[in-house]
Design a protein around this motif. Structure first.
Motif, PDB file in Angstrom:
ATOM      1  N   LEU A  83       0.829  -1.213   0.000  1.00  0.00           N
ATOM      2  CA  LEU A  83       0.000   0.000   0.000  1.00  0.00           C
ATOM      3  C   LEU A  83       0.866   1.266   0.000  1.00  0.00           C
ATOM      4  O   LEU A  83       0.556   2.234  -0.694  1.00  0.00           O
ATOM      5  N   VAL A  84       1.940   1.229   0.763  1.00  0.00           N
ATOM      6  CA  VAL A  84       2.847   2.383   0.809  1.00  0.00           C
ATOM      7  C   VAL A  84       3.431   2.654  -0.573  1.00  0.00           C
ATOM      8  O   VAL A  84       3.466   3.801  -1.031  1.00  0.00           O
ATOM      9  N   PHE A  85       3.865   1.601  -1.256  1.00  0.00           N
ATOM     10  CA  PHE A  85       4.431   1.777  -2.599  1.00  0.00           C
ATOM     11  C   PHE A  85       3.377   2.298  -3.573  1.00  0.00           C
ATOM     12  O   PHE A  85       3.674   3.149  -4.419  1.00  0.00           O
ATOM     13  N   ASN A  86       2.142   1.805  -3.458  1.00  0.00           N
ATOM     14  CA  ASN A  86       1.068   2.279  -4.331  1.00  0.00           C
ATOM     15  C   ASN A  86       0.733   3.739  -4.047  1.00  0.00           C
ATOM     16  O   ASN A  86       0.537   4.520  -4.975  1.00  0.00           O
ATOM     17  N   ARG A  87       0.651   4.109  -2.762  1.00  0.00           N
ATOM     18  CA  ARG A  87       0.332   5.489  -2.402  1.00  0.00           C
ATOM     19  C   ARG A  87       1.390   6.462  -2.926  1.00  0.00           C
ATOM     20  O   ARG A  87       1.088   7.597  -3.242  1.00  0.00           O
ATOM     21  N   ASN A  88       2.620   5.994  -3.001  1.00  0.00           N
ATOM     22  CA  ASN A  88       3.706   6.833  -3.501  1.00  0.00           C
ATOM     23  C   ASN A  88       3.869   6.733  -5.015  1.00  0.00           C
ATOM     24  O   ASN A  88       4.841   7.268  -5.564  1.00  0.00           O
ATOM     25  N   GLU A  89       2.950   6.031  -5.663  1.00  0.00           N
ATOM     26  CA  GLU A  89       2.890   5.912  -7.122  1.00  0.00           C
ATOM     27  C   GLU A  89       4.194   5.381  -7.718  1.00  0.00           C
ATOM     28  O   GLU A  89       4.644   5.822  -8.782  1.00  0.00           O
ATOM     29  N   LEU A  90       4.804   4.434  -7.043  1.00  0.00           N
ATOM     30  CA  LEU A  90       6.044   3.845  -7.531  1.00  0.00           C
ATOM     31  C   LEU A  90       5.774   2.827  -8.624  1.00  0.00           C
ATOM     32  O   LEU A  90       4.755   2.143  -8.606  1.00  0.00           O
ATOM     33  N   GLN A  91       6.695   2.739  -9.563  1.00  0.00           N
ATOM     34  CA  GLN A  91       6.620   1.786 -10.659  1.00  0.00           C
ATOM     35  C   GLN A  91       7.843   0.873 -10.606  1.00  0.00           C
ATOM     36  O   GLN A  91       8.790   1.122  -9.862  1.00  0.00           O
ATOM     37  N   LYS A  92       7.835  -0.154 -11.427  1.00  0.00           N
ATOM     38  CA  LYS A  92       8.936  -1.110 -11.448  1.00  0.00           C
ATOM     39  C   LYS A  92      10.268  -0.436 -11.776  1.00  0.00           C
ATOM     40  O   LYS A  92      11.304  -0.775 -11.201  1.00  0.00           O
ATOM     41  N   GLU A  93      10.244   0.545 -12.655  1.00  0.00           N
ATOM     42  CA  GLU A  93      11.488   1.219 -13.032  1.00  0.00           C
ATOM     43  C   GLU A  93      12.071   2.058 -11.885  1.00  0.00           C
ATOM     44  O   GLU A  93      13.224   2.473 -11.938  1.00  0.00           O
ATOM     45  N   ASP A  94      11.301   2.286 -10.834  1.00  0.00           N
ATOM     46  CA  ASP A  94      11.790   3.029  -9.674  1.00  0.00           C
ATOM     47  C   ASP A  94      12.652   2.172  -8.741  1.00  0.00           C
ATOM     48  O   ASP A  94      13.276   2.704  -7.819  1.00  0.00           O
ATOM     49  N   LEU A  95      12.708   0.865  -9.003  1.00  0.00           N
ATOM     50  CA  LEU A  95      13.493  -0.029  -8.150  1.00  0.00           C
ATOM     51  C   LEU A  95      14.969   0.365  -8.085  1.00  0.00           C
ATOM     52  O   LEU A  95      15.629   0.148  -7.073  1.00  0.00           O
ATOM     53  N   ILE A  96      15.485   0.965  -9.141  1.00  0.00           N
ATOM     54  CA  ILE A  96      16.900   1.337  -9.149  1.00  0.00           C
ATOM     55  C   ILE A  96      17.215   2.418  -8.125  1.00  0.00           C
ATOM     56  O   ILE A  96      18.371   2.586  -7.738  1.00  0.00           O
ATOM     57  N   TYR A  97      16.206   3.145  -7.674  1.00  0.00           N
ATOM     58  CA  TYR A  97      16.411   4.211  -6.706  1.00  0.00           C
ATOM     59  C   TYR A  97      16.233   3.738  -5.261  1.00  0.00           C
ATOM     60  O   TYR A  97      16.431   4.519  -4.340  1.00  0.00           O
ATOM     61  N   PHE A  98      15.853   2.492  -5.082  1.00  0.00           N
ATOM     62  CA  PHE A  98      15.624   1.986  -3.729  1.00  0.00           C
ATOM     63  C   PHE A  98      16.945   1.926  -2.967  1.00  0.00           C
ATOM     64  O   PHE A  98      17.923   1.350  -3.425  1.00  0.00           O
ATOM     65  N   ASN A  99      16.970   2.528  -1.809  1.00  0.00           N
ATOM     66  CA  ASN A  99      18.072   2.407  -0.859  1.00  0.00           C
ATOM     67  C   ASN A  99      17.489   2.599   0.540  1.00  0.00           C
ATOM     68  O   ASN A  99      16.283   2.855   0.684  1.00  0.00           O
ATOM     69  N   HIS A 100      18.308   2.452   1.559  1.00  0.00           N
ATOM     70  CA  HIS A 100      17.800   2.524   2.928  1.00  0.00           C
ATOM     71  C   HIS A 100      17.118   3.859   3.215  1.00  0.00           C
ATOM     72  O   HIS A 100      16.036   3.896   3.814  1.00  0.00           O
ATOM     73  N   GLU A 101      17.742   4.961   2.802  1.00  0.00           N
ATOM     74  CA  GLU A 101      17.177   6.280   3.074  1.00  0.00           C
ATOM     75  C   GLU A 101      15.831   6.459   2.392  1.00  0.00           C
ATOM     76  O   GLU A 101      14.895   7.011   2.978  1.00  0.00           O
ATOM     77  N   PHE A 102      15.739   5.982   1.172  1.00  0.00           N
ATOM     78  CA  PHE A 102      14.497   6.109   0.406  1.00  0.00           C
ATOM     79  C   PHE A 102      13.364   5.335   1.084  1.00  0.00           C
ATOM     80  O   PHE A 102      12.282   5.868   1.295  1.00  0.00           O
ATOM     81  N   LEU A 103      13.646   4.082   1.439  1.00  0.00           N
ATOM     82  CA  LEU A 103      12.619   3.272   2.094  1.00  0.00           C
ATOM     83  C   LEU A 103      12.256   3.831   3.462  1.00  0.00           C
ATOM     84  O   LEU A 103      11.086   3.834   3.857  1.00  0.00           O
ATOM     85  N   LEU A 104      13.238   4.324   4.184  1.00  0.00           N
ATOM     86  CA  LEU A 104      12.989   4.918   5.490  1.00  0.00           C
ATOM     87  C   LEU A 104      12.117   6.160   5.363  1.00  0.00           C
ATOM     88  O   LEU A 104      11.222   6.387   6.184  1.00  0.00           O
ATOM     89  N   SER A 105      12.338   6.931   4.322  1.00  0.00           N
ATOM     90  CA  SER A 105      11.536   8.145   4.113  1.00  0.00           C
ATOM     91  C   SER A 105      10.069   7.822   3.844  1.00  0.00           C
ATOM     92  O   SER A 105       9.200   8.666   4.058  1.00  0.00           O
ATOM     93  N   MET A 106       9.800   6.605   3.387  1.00  0.00           N
ATOM     94  CA  MET A 106       8.415   6.191   3.146  1.00  0.00           C
ATOM     95  C   MET A 106       7.800   5.515   4.368  1.00  0.00           C
ATOM     96  O   MET A 106       6.664   5.091   4.328  1.00  0.00           O
ATOM     97  N   GLY A 107       8.562   5.388   5.448  1.00  0.00           N
ATOM     98  CA  GLY A 107       7.995   4.848   6.675  1.00  0.00           C
ATOM     99  C   GLY A 107       8.350   3.407   6.977  1.00  0.00           C
ATOM    100  O   GLY A 107       7.790   2.827   7.912  1.00  0.00           O
ATOM    101  N   ILE A 108       9.260   2.820   6.224  1.00  0.00           N
ATOM    102  CA  ILE A 108       9.689   1.451   6.512  1.00  0.00           C
ATOM    103  C   ILE A 108      10.832   1.571   7.521  1.00  0.00           C
ATOM    104  O   ILE A 108      11.994   1.718   7.156  1.00  0.00           O
ATOM    105  N   ILE A 109      10.469   1.509   8.788  1.00  0.00           N
ATOM    106  CA  ILE A 109      11.380   1.839   9.870  1.00  0.00           C
ATOM    107  C   ILE A 109      12.329   0.696  10.211  1.00  0.00           C
ATOM    108  O   ILE A 109      13.503   0.917  10.488  1.00  0.00           O
TER     109      ILE A 109
END
Length: 133
Positions: A22-48
């Protein structure tokens, strides 16, 4: 992208998979956004929880083919620039206030002779008192 199906490939609990999907959907992420995934990015979305971020990053790395993309380095650079901007703007007011208070304090100082002035005066007095025999 069906984030629920994608996250189901991790060892995360089903309730977490649903929540993070749901968090990924709310942030309108797509498959091509996977390259930007890192700890800071995921943490900024609330994955603590760090372990959850690791699981997601491992899956993202597999999806990318195990290579570290140069754009991931670019995203780190952008994050570093943004953090620097925030720090500068946060501390700018402190700097401005410090300068203003220093300026007021310096303007209130009264002139007084310095050590150099005293030393030069002594030197001149000694020169005048020297006798040439």
């Amino acid at each position: 992208m069906d984030w629920y199906s994608w996250l189901s490939k991790t060892s995360l609990d089903q309730t977490l998979i649903y929540e993070y999907g749901l968090v990924f959907n709310r942030n309108e992420l797509q498959k091509e956004d996977l390259i930007y995934f890192n700890h800071e990015f995921l943490l900024s979305m609330g994955i603590i929880v760090a372990k959850h971020r690791l699981e997601i990053l491992k899956l993202a790395r597999k999806e990318r083919g195990g290579t570290i993309s140069s754009s991931n380095g670019l995203s780190r650079l952008v994050l570093a620039i943004n953090k620097t901007k925030k720090l500068i703007s946060k501390n700018f007011n402190k700097l401005s206030f410090h300068r203003a208070s220093t300026h007021l304090a310096l303007s209130e100082l009264k002139p007084c002779p310095t050590q150099w002035t005293r030393a030069l005066t002594k030197l001149n007095n000694n020169k005048n008192s020297v006798s040439w025999v």
